[in-house]
Design a protein around this motif. Structure first.
Motif, PDB file in Angstrom:
ATOM      1  N   GLN A   1       0.829  -1.201   0.000  1.00  0.00           N
ATOM      2  CA  GLN A   1       0.000   0.000   0.000  1.00  0.00           C
ATOM      3  C   GLN A   1       0.867   1.255   0.000  1.00  0.00           C
ATOM      4  OE1 GLN A   1      -4.130   1.017   1.163  1.00  0.00           O
ATOM      5  NE2 GLN A   1      -3.005   1.150  -0.726  1.00  0.00           N
ATOM      6  N   LYS A   2       1.922   1.237   0.811  1.00  0.00           N
ATOM      7  CA  LYS A   2       2.816   2.393   0.880  1.00  0.00           C
ATOM      8  C   LYS A   2       3.531   2.595  -0.446  1.00  0.00           C
ATOM      9  CE  LYS A   2       4.246   5.796   3.322  1.00  0.00           C
ATOM     10  NZ  LYS A   2       3.274   6.814   3.768  1.00  0.00           N
ATOM     11  N   GLU A   3       3.959   1.513  -1.082  1.00  0.00           N
ATOM     12  CA  GLU A   3       4.620   1.627  -2.382  1.00  0.00           C
ATOM     13  C   GLU A   3       3.686   2.275  -3.403  1.00  0.00           C
ATOM     14  OE1 GLU A   3       7.824   0.792  -3.567  1.00  0.00           O
ATOM     15  OE2 GLU A   3       8.166   0.844  -1.409  1.00  0.00           O
ATOM     16  N   SER A   4       2.411   1.895  -3.370  1.00  0.00           N
ATOM     17  CA  SER A   4       1.459   2.450  -4.327  1.00  0.00           C
ATOM     18  C   SER A   4       1.183   3.921  -4.048  1.00  0.00           C
ATOM     19  CB  SER A   4       0.145   1.661  -4.287  1.00  0.00           C
ATOM     20  OG  SER A   4       0.342   0.360  -4.794  1.00  0.00           O
ATOM     21  N   ARG A   5       1.115   4.275  -2.774  1.00  0.00           N
ATOM     22  CA  ARG A   5       0.859   5.679  -2.439  1.00  0.00           C
ATOM     23  C   ARG A   5       2.071   6.547  -2.768  1.00  0.00           C
ATOM     24  NH1 ARG A   5      -3.720   6.809   0.178  1.00  0.00           N
ATOM     25  NH2 ARG A   5      -4.864   5.143   1.207  1.00  0.00           N
ATOM     26  N   LEU A   6       3.262   6.028  -2.501  1.00  0.00           N
ATOM     27  CA  LEU A   6       4.463   6.782  -2.854  1.00  0.00           C
ATOM     28  C   LEU A   6       4.641   6.836  -4.362  1.00  0.00           C
ATOM     29  CD1 LEU A   6       7.157   5.661  -0.268  1.00  0.00           C
ATOM     30  CD2 LEU A   6       5.981   7.844  -0.400  1.00  0.00           C
ATOM     31  N   GLY A   7       4.191   5.800  -5.041  1.00  0.00           N
ATOM     32  CA  GLY A   7       4.365   5.744  -6.494  1.00  0.00           C
ATOM     33  C   GLY A   7       3.305   6.533  -7.227  1.00  0.00           C
ATOM     34  N   ALA A   8       3.196   7.813  -6.889  1.00  0.00           N
ATOM     35  CA  ALA A   8       2.195   8.657  -7.537  1.00  0.00           C
ATOM     36  C   ALA A   8       2.448   8.771  -9.032  1.00  0.00           C
ATOM     37  CB  ALA A   8       2.206  10.045  -6.902  1.00  0.00           C
TER      38      ALA A   8
ATOM     39  N   GLY B   1      16.884  11.234  -9.797  1.00  0.00           N
ATOM     40  CA  GLY B   1      17.045   9.819 -10.114  1.00  0.00           C
ATOM     41  C   GLY B   1      16.284   9.396 -11.362  1.00  0.00           C
ATOM     42  N   TRP B   2      15.899   8.113 -11.379  1.00  0.00           N
ATOM     43  CA  TRP B   2      15.236   7.513 -12.529  1.00  0.00           C
ATOM     44  C   TRP B   2      13.944   6.834 -12.107  1.00  0.00           C
ATOM     45  CZ3 TRP B   2      17.028   7.983 -17.517  1.00  0.00           C
ATOM     46  CH2 TRP B   2      18.317   8.491 -17.665  1.00  0.00           C
ATOM     47  N   GLY B   3      13.048   6.634 -13.088  1.00  0.00           N
ATOM     48  CA  GLY B   3      11.839   5.860 -12.868  1.00  0.00           C
ATOM     49  C   GLY B   3      12.072   4.431 -13.328  1.00  0.00           C
ATOM     50  N   GLY B   4      11.000   3.809 -13.854  1.00  0.00           N
ATOM     51  CA  GLY B   4      11.142   2.465 -14.402  1.00  0.00           C
ATOM     52  C   GLY B   4      10.668   1.351 -13.505  1.00  0.00           C
ATOM     53  N   ALA B   5      10.116   1.681 -12.301  1.00  0.00           N
ATOM     54  CA  ALA B   5       9.605   0.635 -11.414  1.00  0.00           C
ATOM     55  C   ALA B   5       8.297   0.080 -11.979  1.00  0.00           C
ATOM     56  CB  ALA B   5       9.392   1.185 -10.010  1.00  0.00           C
ATOM     57  N   MET B   6       8.065  -1.221 -11.736  1.00  0.00           N
ATOM     58  CA  MET B   6       6.942  -1.907 -12.384  1.00  0.00           C
ATOM     59  C   MET B   6       5.978  -2.497 -11.358  1.00  0.00           C
ATOM     60  SD  MET B   6       9.230  -4.103 -15.120  1.00  0.00           S
ATOM     61  CE  MET B   6       9.914  -5.030 -13.742  1.00  0.00           C
ATOM     62  N   GLY B   7       4.686  -2.312 -11.610  1.00  0.00           N
ATOM     63  CA  GLY B   7       3.649  -3.028 -10.904  1.00  0.00           C
ATOM     64  C   GLY B   7       3.453  -2.660  -9.451  1.00  0.00           C
ATOM     65  N   PRO B   8       2.572  -3.399  -8.748  1.00  0.00           N
ATOM     66  CA  PRO B   8       2.248  -3.092  -7.353  1.00  0.00           C
ATOM     67  C   PRO B   8       3.447  -3.094  -6.419  1.00  0.00           C
ATOM     68  CG  PRO B   8       0.673  -4.654  -8.261  1.00  0.00           C
ATOM     69  CD  PRO B   8       1.761  -4.515  -9.275  1.00  0.00           C
ATOM     70  N   ALA B   9       4.415  -3.981  -6.667  1.00  0.00           N
ATOM     71  CA  ALA B   9       5.577  -4.068  -5.779  1.00  0.00           C
ATOM     72  C   ALA B   9       6.666  -3.075  -6.150  1.00  0.00           C
ATOM     73  CB  ALA B   9       6.149  -5.490  -5.790  1.00  0.00           C
ATOM     74  N   GLN B  10       6.497  -2.358  -7.277  1.00  0.00           N
ATOM     75  CA  GLN B  10       7.440  -1.322  -7.716  1.00  0.00           C
ATOM     76  C   GLN B  10       8.875  -1.853  -7.822  1.00  0.00           C
ATOM     77  OE1 GLN B  10       6.449   2.468  -8.386  1.00  0.00           O
ATOM     78  NE2 GLN B  10       5.169   0.807  -9.119  1.00  0.00           N
ATOM     79  N   PHE B  11       9.022  -3.010  -8.470  1.00  0.00           N
ATOM     80  CA  PHE B  11      10.348  -3.596  -8.693  1.00  0.00           C
ATOM     81  C   PHE B  11      10.977  -2.990  -9.944  1.00  0.00           C
ATOM     82  CE2 PHE B  11       9.625  -6.348  -5.362  1.00  0.00           C
ATOM     83  CZ  PHE B  11      10.475  -7.436  -5.292  1.00  0.00           C
ATOM     84  N   LEU B  12      12.281  -2.754  -9.896  1.00  0.00           N
ATOM     85  CA  LEU B  12      13.017  -2.407 -11.106  1.00  0.00           C
ATOM     86  C   LEU B  12      13.264  -3.684 -11.913  1.00  0.00           C
ATOM     87  CD1 LEU B  12      15.570   0.182  -9.687  1.00  0.00           C
ATOM     88  CD2 LEU B  12      13.620   0.650 -11.190  1.00  0.00           C
ATOM     89  N   PRO B  13      13.440  -3.576 -13.229  1.00  0.00           N
ATOM     90  CA  PRO B  13      13.543  -4.778 -14.076  1.00  0.00           C
ATOM     91  C   PRO B  13      14.608  -5.776 -13.638  1.00  0.00           C
ATOM     92  CG  PRO B  13      13.206  -2.852 -15.444  1.00  0.00           C
ATOM     93  CD  PRO B  13      13.392  -2.340 -14.050  1.00  0.00           C
TER      94      PRO B  13
END
Length: 437
Positions: free
Chosen positions: A286-293, A335-347
């Motif tokens: 939930q926190k990852e999704s809220r931070l990942g605006a 920095g950079w973006g590129g995080a993916m999905g609910p867990a906000q993992f980089l590739p």
């Protein structure tokens, strides 16, 4: 004295005069200036350490408060503790920014001094090159016309050799200075990035503080300072399990709304398998999704670091997805973006966890945009960080590692672990109701 020796003597004097500073010997003025600069940094460091200790004490007090029975006074204490901790986090973020600004100022002055020294060394090298040209010409003329002795010729050779050795030494110094200046510039860019990150974290900490204050006002309005009102509030909440199951649970980049009950149903078997509490896993996601605006609004060619492109293309190819349409986080102001999905993992991180996700979910290939796979990857990573110990301190540390990696001990990031811990406690209370505990 021969012509060559005279030239070398003159150049040696020129070198002494034109070199801005003597390497390895500190200027008295610079020493005093640096001593004055060190004092504010020491004061700031002391303030930061003091704030960190206060926040650590409050974190421990909050854990103690949560372990006690829920009463009106205890709930008020908990809210006050959370607000004070958030206030201290905001203050600490401000101090971090101030400290970084001081460090940036020092680095900028050091870079300026290095560039001046490099310019001086270049002048010396140019003078030595001119001296070698003059020496070579003088040596040739004296050999032809002077009728000098063998000793004179030897002296000329030695003078020319000394000039060449001095030239090589100065070139080596110049290269060393340029390398040091390059390192300082990299450090400066890193500190500027850190400052921008700290400013972003300050905004998040302030927002968190506003939420905490609003919750306290709402709590006081609903209970009106009466124990019976608070007891009635708890009873009403516990009786409304249906509302808890259906309330919206935010996740990034899944393309649909997910209820808390659905999220818990996905998290429970995964959590049981890896030993991480469902409430904690849901709080992190939930926190990852809220931070990942900025989640899902990025384009891989412009927002993702080029080093992540091969891994990203491997993932999208395995899943049969068009990389231009796959949602990733947009590049923030730092920095950079590129995080993916609910867990906000980089590739690259996703590929590192790929096989373990397959073993847990059976989905092959797994997708970072699939809820089950994303939950599994997050749970595995959190367990690796120690969350399977299921203690508040272990979970806090695991959340920090999830967020900041090797920089998890940086106090500036502590707000993340604190926010996850608060959210986890709230989710656990809801899960207890759903499970009839």
């Amino acid at each position: 004295m021969t012509i060559g020796a005279a030239i070398f003597s003159a150049i040696a004097m020129a070198v002494t005069v034109t070199t801005p500073t003597t390497r390895g010997i500190a200027s008295p003025i610079l020493t005093v200036a640096r001593a004055e600069e060190a004092n504010p940094q020491g004061v700031l460091r002391g303030q930061l350490d003091g704030l960190t200790r206060q926040i650590d004490d409050l974190r421990a007090a909050l854990r103690e408060t949560r372990s006690q029975s829920r009463t009106l006074s205890q709930e008020r204490i908990r809210l006050d503790q959370e607000i004070l901790r958030s206030e201290l986090s905001v203050e600490r973020s401000g101090r971090v920014i101030q400290s970084l600004e001081e460090e940036i100022s020092v680095l900028e002055r050091e870079i300026g001094a290095s560039e001046a020294e490099i310019a001086g060394q270049r002048e010396v090298v140019a003078a030595l090159l001119r001296a070698i040209a003059v020496s070579d010409e003088s040596f040739l003329l004296s050999t032809i016309f002077s009728g000098g002795t063998l000793a004179d010729l030897t002296d000329q050779f030695e003078a020319a050799a000394r000039i060449e050795r001095e030239l090589l030494a100065r070139i080596a110094d110049l290269r060393e200075l340029e390398a040091e200046a390059g390192e300082r510039k990299l450090a400066l860019e890193e500190q500027r990035t850190n400052e921008e990150t700290a400013r972003q974290l300050l905004v998040v900490a302030r927002d968190d503080l506003l939420v905490k204050r609003e919750l306290r006002l709402q709590f006081l309005a609903e209970t009106q300072g009466r124990e019976q009102n608070f007891a009635n509030q708890i009873t009403a909440t516990e009786a409304n399990a249906t509302r808890i199951r259906t309330q919206l649970y935010l996740l990034a980049d899944i393309g649909k709304a997910l209820s808390f009950g659905e999220a818990f149903a996905v998290a429970k078997p995964i959590s049981d398998a890896v030993g991480v509490r469902p409430a904690f896993l849901l709080a992190v996601l939930q926190k990852e999704s809220r931070l990942g605006a900025l989640s899902g609004t990025g384009f891989w060619r412009t927002d993702m670091h080029p080093r992540d492109w091969p891994a990203f293309l491997t993932i999208t190819q395995e899943l049969g997805l068009d990389p231009d349409q796959a949602p990733i986080s947009r590049k923030p102001s730092y920095g950079w973006g590129g995080a993916m999905g609910p867990a906000q993992f980089l590739p690259a991180t996703w590929l590192a966890y790929r096989d373990r996700v397959v073993a847990l979910t059976g989905n092959n290939p797994p997708s970072p945009w699939n809820v089950q796979d994303a939950f599994a990857a997050a749970a595995i990573k959190l367990a690796a960080g120690g969350a399977n110990e299921r203690t508040p301190s272990a979970e806090w540390r695991a959340a920090m590692i999830y967020f900041a990696g090797g920089n998890w001990k940086n106090p500036a990031y502590a707000f993340y672990g604190d926010a996850v811990e608060d959210l986890s406690a709230a989710f656990q209370a809801q899960i207890n109701i759903l499970e009839g505990r």
